[in-house]
Design an enzyme around this catalytic site. Structure first.
Site, PDB file in Angstrom:
ATOM      1  N   ASP A  67      10.172  11.809   9.064  1.00  0.00           N
ATOM      2  CA  ASP A  67      10.102  13.184   8.433  1.00  0.00           C
ATOM      3  C   ASP A  67       9.909  14.199   9.493  1.00  0.00           C
ATOM      4  O   ASP A  67       9.696  13.868  10.729  1.00  0.00           O
ATOM      5  CB  ASP A  67       8.732  12.989   7.540  1.00  0.00           C
ATOM      6  CG  ASP A  67       7.547  12.379   7.923  1.00  0.00           C
ATOM      7  OD1 ASP A  67       7.595  12.263   9.193  1.00  0.00           O
ATOM      8  OD2 ASP A  67       6.782  11.937   7.278  1.00  0.00           O
ATOM      9  N   ASN A 136      -3.414  10.005   0.058  1.00  0.00           N
ATOM     10  CA  ASN A 136      -3.055   9.898  -1.513  1.00  0.00           C
ATOM     11  C   ASN A 136      -2.034   9.074  -1.723  1.00  0.00           C
ATOM     12  O   ASN A 136      -1.364   9.035  -2.916  1.00  0.00           O
ATOM     13  CB  ASN A 136      -2.564  11.269  -1.837  1.00  0.00           C
ATOM     14  CG  ASN A 136      -1.587  11.747  -0.948  1.00  0.00           C
ATOM     15  OD1 ASN A 136      -0.783  10.993  -0.059  1.00  0.00           O
ATOM     16  ND2 ASN A 136      -0.927  12.984  -1.402  1.00  0.00           N
ATOM     17  N   HIS A 138       0.956   8.598   0.040  1.00  0.00           N
ATOM     18  CA  HIS A 138       2.033   8.887   0.459  1.00  0.00           C
ATOM     19  C   HIS A 138       2.852   8.049   1.504  1.00  0.00           C
ATOM     20  O   HIS A 138       1.867   7.669   2.519  1.00  0.00           O
ATOM     21  CB  HIS A 138       2.221  10.398   0.577  1.00  0.00           C
ATOM     22  CG  HIS A 138       1.580  10.932   2.026  1.00  0.00           C
ATOM     23  ND1 HIS A 138       0.841  12.157   1.957  1.00  0.00           N
ATOM     24  CD2 HIS A 138       1.930  10.530   3.257  1.00  0.00           C
ATOM     25  CE1 HIS A 138       0.585  12.206   3.396  1.00  0.00           C
ATOM     26  NE2 HIS A 138       0.912  11.216   4.127  1.00  0.00           N
ATOM     27  N   GLU A 143       5.306  12.480  -1.584  1.00  0.00           N
ATOM     28  CA  GLU A 143       3.971  12.735  -2.286  1.00  0.00           C
ATOM     29  C   GLU A 143       3.964  11.941  -3.597  1.00  0.00           C
ATOM     30  O   GLU A 143       5.117  11.829  -4.107  1.00  0.00           O
ATOM     31  CB  GLU A 143       3.674  14.190  -2.378  1.00  0.00           C
ATOM     32  CG  GLU A 143       3.853  15.068  -0.909  1.00  0.00           C
ATOM     33  CD  GLU A 143       2.384  14.893  -0.328  1.00  0.00           C
ATOM     34  OE1 GLU A 143       1.561  13.693  -0.380  1.00  0.00           O
ATOM     35  OE2 GLU A 143       1.920  15.766   0.512  1.00  0.00           O
TER      36      GLU A 143
HETATM   37  C1  GLP Z   1       1.524  12.126   7.674  1.00  0.00           C
HETATM   38  C2  GLP Z   1       2.910  11.430   7.769  1.00  0.00           C
HETATM   39  C3  GLP Z   1       3.042   9.963   7.544  1.00  0.00           C
HETATM   40  C4  GLP Z   1       1.835   9.349   7.945  1.00  0.00           C
HETATM   41  C5  GLP Z   1       0.519   9.675   7.329  1.00  0.00           C
HETATM   42  C6  GLP Z   1      -0.765   8.954   7.708  1.00  0.00           C
HETATM   43  O1  GLP Z   1       1.374  12.946   6.730  1.00  0.00           O
HETATM   44  N1  GLP Z   1       4.057  12.396   7.387  1.00  0.00           N
HETATM   45  O2  GLP Z   1       4.280   9.574   7.906  1.00  0.00           O
HETATM   46  O3  GLP Z   1       2.165   8.052   7.658  1.00  0.00           O
HETATM   47  O4  GLP Z   1       0.467  10.990   7.201  1.00  0.00           O
HETATM   48  O5  GLP Z   1      -1.078   9.354   9.069  1.00  0.00           O
HETATM   49  P1  GLP Z   1      -2.212   8.992   9.992  1.00  0.00           P
HETATM   50  O6  GLP Z   1      -1.837   7.807  10.503  1.00  0.00           O
HETATM   51  O7  GLP Z   1      -2.663  10.221  10.807  1.00  0.00           O
HETATM   52  O8  GLP Z   1      -3.281   8.890   8.807  1.00  0.00           O
END
Ligand code: GLP
Length: 241
Positions: A67, A136, A138, A143
């Site tokens: 992403d 959440n 995702h 989402e």
């Molecule tokens: C972000 C990214 C995800 C990631 C998630 C968790 O928003 N778009 O690809 O896996 O949140 O991130 P973190 O590892 O910082 O908790």
């Protein structure tokens, strides 16, 4: 589903890096799906260490990131382009032309999403996909409520994601509220998936995603139906699994 439990975040990332290293050694022309976020930074560091020790060769590897924010220049230190160059791309012998991220600055974002899907297909699909998980549920920026048959698309980020991610921006207002993301179908089609999760704040959602009902309301729950998923967790994240 296979679960690998580690004590610490560092150990979790080391075990996930083992999976990636073995995979790259066995198939040096692999197509890897890569993730950003705070969780996998040490995983990338571990792969760099192995490259520097002469144990890994990335020269024939292709990568596709999950992403990217819409409207954030690649030079912005919170863009996922910047993160990937900093965390991995610039430190190993990956060929720049084989490292892909969706372009959130593209003039026609729908065309960019279609082109991204075509590039993944042309590369032969994703062999090994790395995932994190949002609080959440995702995965990538899919989402809650995202249809399971979605392909790469533009998303409106939820207040929960904006709250969590805006802390990394100099001012919260700088954070874009839309992004491009691989879709649920894109991710599900990866031949092998490794999801890493660390910290107590991920414990509840991991239980819901992997032991609750399979529903678009918890995007990661679709992984229960995939035939090659490995979950790598540290002690705090794995409290309920
Ligand atoms: C972000 C990214 C995800 C990631 C998630 C968790 O928003 N778009 O690809 O896996 O949140 O991130 P973190 O590892 O910082 O908790």
């Amino acid at each position: 589903m296979k679960i690998i439990a580690a004590q610490t975040k560092a150990e979790m990332n080391g075990k996930a890096a083992d999976i990636f290293a073995k995979h790259i050694s066995a198939k040096p022309d692999s197509v890897l799906g890569l993730a950003t976020g705070e969780t996998p930074r040490e995983l990338y560091r571990s792969l760099i260490d192995r490259y520097e020790a002469g144990e890994l060769d990335f020269s024939r590897i292709t990568t596709f990131n999950l992403d990217e924010y819409v409207g954030l220049a690649p030079e912005h230190d919170q863009s996922y382009h910047y993160y990937m160059h900093d965390a991995l791309f610039d430190q190993v012998n990956l060929a720049p032309e084989r490292c892909h991220l969706p372009n959130g600055m593209a003039p026609d974002l729908d065309a960019e999403c279609r082109a991204y899907e075509e590039q993944i297909e042309a590369a032969g699909g994703i062999d090994l996909q790395l995932l994190g998980i949002g609080v959440n549920g995702h995965i990538a920026f899919n989402e809650p409520g995202t249809p399971f048959d979605s392909t790469t698309h533009q998303v409106q980020l939820t207040p929960s994601t904006i709250e969590v991610n805006s802390q990394y921006f100099a001012t919260p207002e700088e954070m874009p509220t839309t992004a491009l993301t691989m879709g649920m179908k894109t991710i599900f089609e990866a031949r092998r998936i490794v999801l890493v999760a660390s910290g107590a704040q991920k414990a509840d959602i991991l239980r819901a995603a992997f032991f609750g009902p399979v529903t678009p309301e918890v995007p990661a729950s679709i992984l229960q139906q995939h035939n090659d998923v490995t979950l790598v967790v540290d002690e705090a994240a794995g409290t309920y699994i």
